[in-house]
Design an enzyme around this catalytic site. Structure first.
Site, PDB file in Angstrom:
ATOM      1  N   TRP A 324       0.846  -1.204   0.000  1.00 45.98           N
ATOM      2  CA  TRP A 324       0.000   0.000   0.000  1.00 45.98           C
ATOM      3  C   TRP A 324       0.877   1.248   0.000  1.00 45.98           C
ATOM      4  CZ3 TRP A 324      -0.320   4.155   3.344  1.00 45.98           C
ATOM      5  CH2 TRP A 324      -1.426   4.993   3.181  1.00 45.98           C
ATOM      6  N   HIS A 325       2.000   1.167   0.731  1.00 47.80           N
ATOM      7  CA  HIS A 325       2.854   2.337   0.832  1.00 47.80           C
ATOM      8  C   HIS A 325       3.514   2.695  -0.495  1.00 47.80           C
ATOM      9  CE1 HIS A 325       2.428   1.909   5.190  1.00 47.80           C
ATOM     10  NE2 HIS A 325       2.792   3.180   5.230  1.00 47.80           N
ATOM     11  N   GLY A 326       3.799   1.680  -1.293  1.00 43.27           N
ATOM     12  CA  GLY A 326       4.434   2.008  -2.567  1.00 43.27           C
ATOM     13  C   GLY A 326       4.626   0.781  -3.422  1.00 43.27           C
ATOM     14  N   PHE A 476       2.041   8.394  -1.337  1.00 48.57           N
ATOM     15  CA  PHE A 476       1.350   7.118  -1.168  1.00 48.57           C
ATOM     16  C   PHE A 476      -0.119   7.273  -1.532  1.00 48.57           C
ATOM     17  CE2 PHE A 476       4.703   6.776   2.309  1.00 48.57           C
ATOM     18  CZ  PHE A 476       5.638   6.338   1.406  1.00 48.57           C
TER      19      PHE A 476
END
Lengths: 476, 318
Positions: A324-326, A476
């Site tokens: 999800w962060h990257g 993000f």
């Protein structure tokens, strides 16, 4: 429009004045004003993506109503999956397309097959991960009959797009925010003053701590040869940078929302004073952790199936959280490490202490200090993978830390940054039992002393604001 | 609500009221600084306080600043000289200093223009932007010249104190001076000899790239020509000087010869004496340098003496 920009300093008082002086008699008008202000705020980033935000809002609003009115379970499922697929589809295209294409090409080339996939120069719409998660939680809650759909589009759109939380959270829940949007807000001076205090502390964290630490971290993670000691210090500074940056943003968001009579979910609770990684995750980016817990961990079975299921599900949510962060393997590996370092807590039968460390005391015990330092060290280590440009860079960075150059003097430390960090840690420690460090510090002091303290913080911000850096979590 | 707003305004009021006074206090002390931003403020203050007043001016970049001892030139030629050399800036900002020099009670009669490969290039950032801080408030000419660089916003020139945001070191320097802290002269008539050992910057640059190519900027070239024409029209005698550059550094710049040819053409077109020390024995001796472009104090003083002899061969009137 950045929270720490002149544009926002003009925007906020205008919206505040219109909200409380012009629209205050009519809730609908107030909400419409908030929506218009939020869309303007978003359009300042890139007006083209405003249409994507409006489409996503309309989609979840519409599918929510359709699910509720569906005459059969099949139709309900249809609308549910339509919303989920389109939401995740947008996220997939804008955030993960190139990652999947590149990973597939790399995998094929490992087997000697040369592929010619197209990568696209896709611009990531700011805040897409946040507002998509807003929408997802809303749709899932309706599907699971936890809430009823919102019939008023303006109210729902404000829930998704309320400008303080639009681009970097906190990730709100319909059950928490929608009722506040539907209820008439009455101006509360103490509440608003508290909001201003939280904004002040957020600005200090962002402008003084994060932006100053960023300079050293960027140097240590940047090109050129650096000693192991410089690398260690670089990642420690990055750890403070990301905390100052993200929790500072959250403080400004919460404080701003309070000026409008709205309470947002708390996002940080002094994570660097955690005694283990498990506690750290109950205190860091709380709105995301609880989102994953409610919408992924529990549906997967949570801990109901015994220890192994608990471990499996923990690894799943951390890998997804990393992703999800990257869209990069470094984030996935960061998530994996977090799950790995949580194992001791998962295997332990001891009930976690819900309170902050050393509650009611000034000093922690030596054991608690040891636990805090160990947890912090593990967190710092994991952030190497979060900050590195790719896995090769991360391992090279770790390699340098493990070399003899770690025992040399680190390069280019600015004394004033170290002093500011120590002062920051001290204030955070003193205020760790409150919602944010500055919440009660000085509130009971004599007025001149209290005001002097706030002026001092403002003076420090004015003098020591680092060179402007973009908020990390916007990407993000 | 009203009470809240009144309280908030009353909280901010002292800041607003103090801003102008603080600005004046910080700026007036900071402009006395001799060491901050490598002593650039000494030159700016001399220019704004009309203390330059010299018949011979040395113009240029950091190479002018650390290579040409203005006092030695003035004493040897029995006149007054001042070095306006400016660290890190190309001709665009050098020209601004020249314009201020033209507003002095004593106008220059001879201008020694130190040239180098970067003179006609143009950087986007406002190098050492702190050097402008004490002179900015309400300064339209400075605003006009700096707006072409990334550094300050227009409001920085009009709202008191705001330009000091994030400039803690500058503010502390001002307070230090106000409290009588150490502030000994670093530049003498604008010149500052450097006692710095060889820095290895050239070796490090060579590791990163084989050659470096300098880009000339047409607008800067046009400005440079207008400056020459102005000097000619005003009867100011212009002298071009290319001071020694360490030989290995010369070889590192891919288009060095083309750049020098541009100056040579200007010199021919406008009959300007051009002294090029690229092949002078000093350029071959690393002991006289601290990096490829800059001579140390020993090199600079040896060179200044040599240059004075060459200047004597000209029929300069001052």
């Amino acid at each position: 429009m950045l929270f720490n920009s002149i544009a926002f300093a003009i925007f906020l008082p205008i919206v505040f004045a219109l909200y409380w002086f012009v629209a205050h008699k009519n809730l609908k008008f107030q909400n419409l004003l908030l929506l218009a202000a939020s869309y303007y705020f978003y359009a300042c980033w890139d007006y083209r993506f405003l249409f994507l935000l409006i489409f996503s809002t309309l989609l979840d609003y519409g599918t929510g109503l359709q699910m509720h009115q569906a005459k059969s379970e099949q139709m309900k499922k249809f609308w549910f999956w339509l919303s989920i697929s389109v939401n995740l589809g947008f996220l997939g295209v804008f955030k993960y397309y190139n990652f999947f294409v590149q990973s597939a090409a790399d995998a094929l080339s490992a087997f000697g097959v040369q592929s010619n996939f197209w990568t696209l120069n896709v611009i990531l719409p700011v805040g897409i991960s946040f507002y998509t998660f807003h929408g997802l939680s809303y749709v899932i809650d309706i599907y699971k009959d936890r809430i009823k759909p919102e019939k008023n589009f303006i109210d729902y759109a404000v829930f998704v797009s309320f400008f303080p939380l639009l681009v970097a959270g906190p990730i709100e829940r319909a059950t928490h925010l929608l009722p506040q949007i539907q209820t008439k807000r009455i101006f509360n001076s103490a509440h608003a003053a508290d909001g201003l205090r939280q904004i002040l502390w957020g600005l200090f964290k962002k402008l003084v701590i994060a932006d100053n630490c960023a300079e050293y971290a960027n140097m240590a993670f940047g090109p050129g040869e650096h000693s192991g000691s410089t690398r260690i210090l670089g990642v420690v500074f990055f750890t403070f940078q990301i905390y100052g940056d993200f929790s500072g943003y959250s403080d400004i968001a919460l404080g701003t929302a309070r000026l409008f009579g709205i309470d947002l979910l708390r996002n940080f609770a002094f994570p660097f004073f955690s005694r283990d990684v498990s506690e750290y995750w109950r205190r860091w980016h709380i709105s995301l952790s609880s989102w994953f817990k409610d919408y992924l961990y529990i549906p997967l079975g949570g801990s109901r199936g015994g220890t192994w299921m608990k471990i499996r599900n923990t690894f799943i949510i951390f890998l997804v959280s990393g992703f999800w962060h990257g869209a990069a393997w470094t984030y996935v590996f960061w998530g994996f490490l977090n799950a790995l370092f949580m194992l001791p807590s998962l295997l332990s039968t001891k009930k976690p202490d819900p309170d902050i460390v050393a509650k009611g005391r000034i000093f922690a015990t030596p054991k608690e200090m040891g636990q805090i330092l160990l947890t912090f060290a593990l967190t710092v280590f994991m952030f190497i993978f979060f900050r590195a440009t790719d896995m090769h860079h991360a391992f090279e960075y770790v390699g340098e830390i493990l070399s003899a150059s770690t025992f040399t003097k680190p390069f280019g430390i600015r004394n004033e940054v170290v002093w500011l960090l120590l002062a920051f840690i001290f204030i955070e420690w003193m205020g760790r039992e409150d919602h944010y460090a500055l919440e009660k510090i000085g509130v009971k002091w004599p007025k001149p002393l209290r005001l002097g303290f706030y002026y001092l913080i403002m003076a420090v911000i004015f003098m020591y604001a680092g060179s402007s850096q973009e908020f990390i979590y916007f990407q993000f | 609500m009203k009470r809240f707003l009144i309280k908030f305004v009353l909280f901010l009021l002292p800041i607003g009221l103090l801003a102008y006074g603080l600005d004046v206090f910080i700026s007036s002390n900071l402009r006395k600084s001799t060491g901050f931003t490598k002593g650039e403020m000494t030159v700016w203050s001399d220019l704004y306080d009309k203390k330059v007043n010299s018949e011979i001016l040395v113009m240029g970049s950091s190479r002018a600043w650390v290579h040409l001892d203005a006092k030695m030139i003035g004493d040897s030629l029995h006149t007054s000289a001042y070095n306006l050399g400016m660290d890190g800036h190309n001709f665009w900002m050098q020209d601004f200093r020249f314009q201020l020099a033209m507003q002095q009670p004593v106008k220059p009669k001879v201008v020694i223009q130190s040239i180098d490969v970067f003179t006609l290039a143009r950087r986007k950032d406002l190098f050492y932007s702190e050097q402008f801080l004490p002179y900015m408030l309400g300064n339209d000419s400075l605003q006009k010249v700096t707006q072409n660089f990334i550094g300050y916003e227009n409001y920085d020139f009009h709202i008191p104190l705001i330009r000091y945001y994030g400039k803690g070191k500058a503010m502390l320097e001002a307070f230090k001076i106000a409290l009588g802290g150490k502030n000994e002269p670093t530049r003498i008539r604008g010149y500052q000899g450097q006692l710095i050992p060889w820095t290895n910057e050239l070796e490090e640059a060579k590791k990163r790239m084989n050659h470096f190519t300098v880009e000339m900027e047409p607008q800067t070239v046009a400005l440079f020509e207008r400056y020459i024409q102005f000097c000619k029209a005003s009867g100011i005698q212009l002298v071009f000087v290319y001071s020694p550059e360490y030989i290995e550094g010369q070889q590192f710049i891919a288009n060095r010869k083309q750049m020098i040819d541009v100056y040579r053409k200007f010199a021919q077109k406008y009959s300007i004496p051009f002294f090029d020390y690229s092949t002078d024995p000093i350029s071959y001796d690393r002991n006289y340098f601290y990096n490829a472009l800059h001579m140390n104090k020993f090199g600079a003083e040896k060179f200044t003496a040599e240059f004075i002899q060459d200047l004597r061969t000209l029929d300069l009137k001052y």
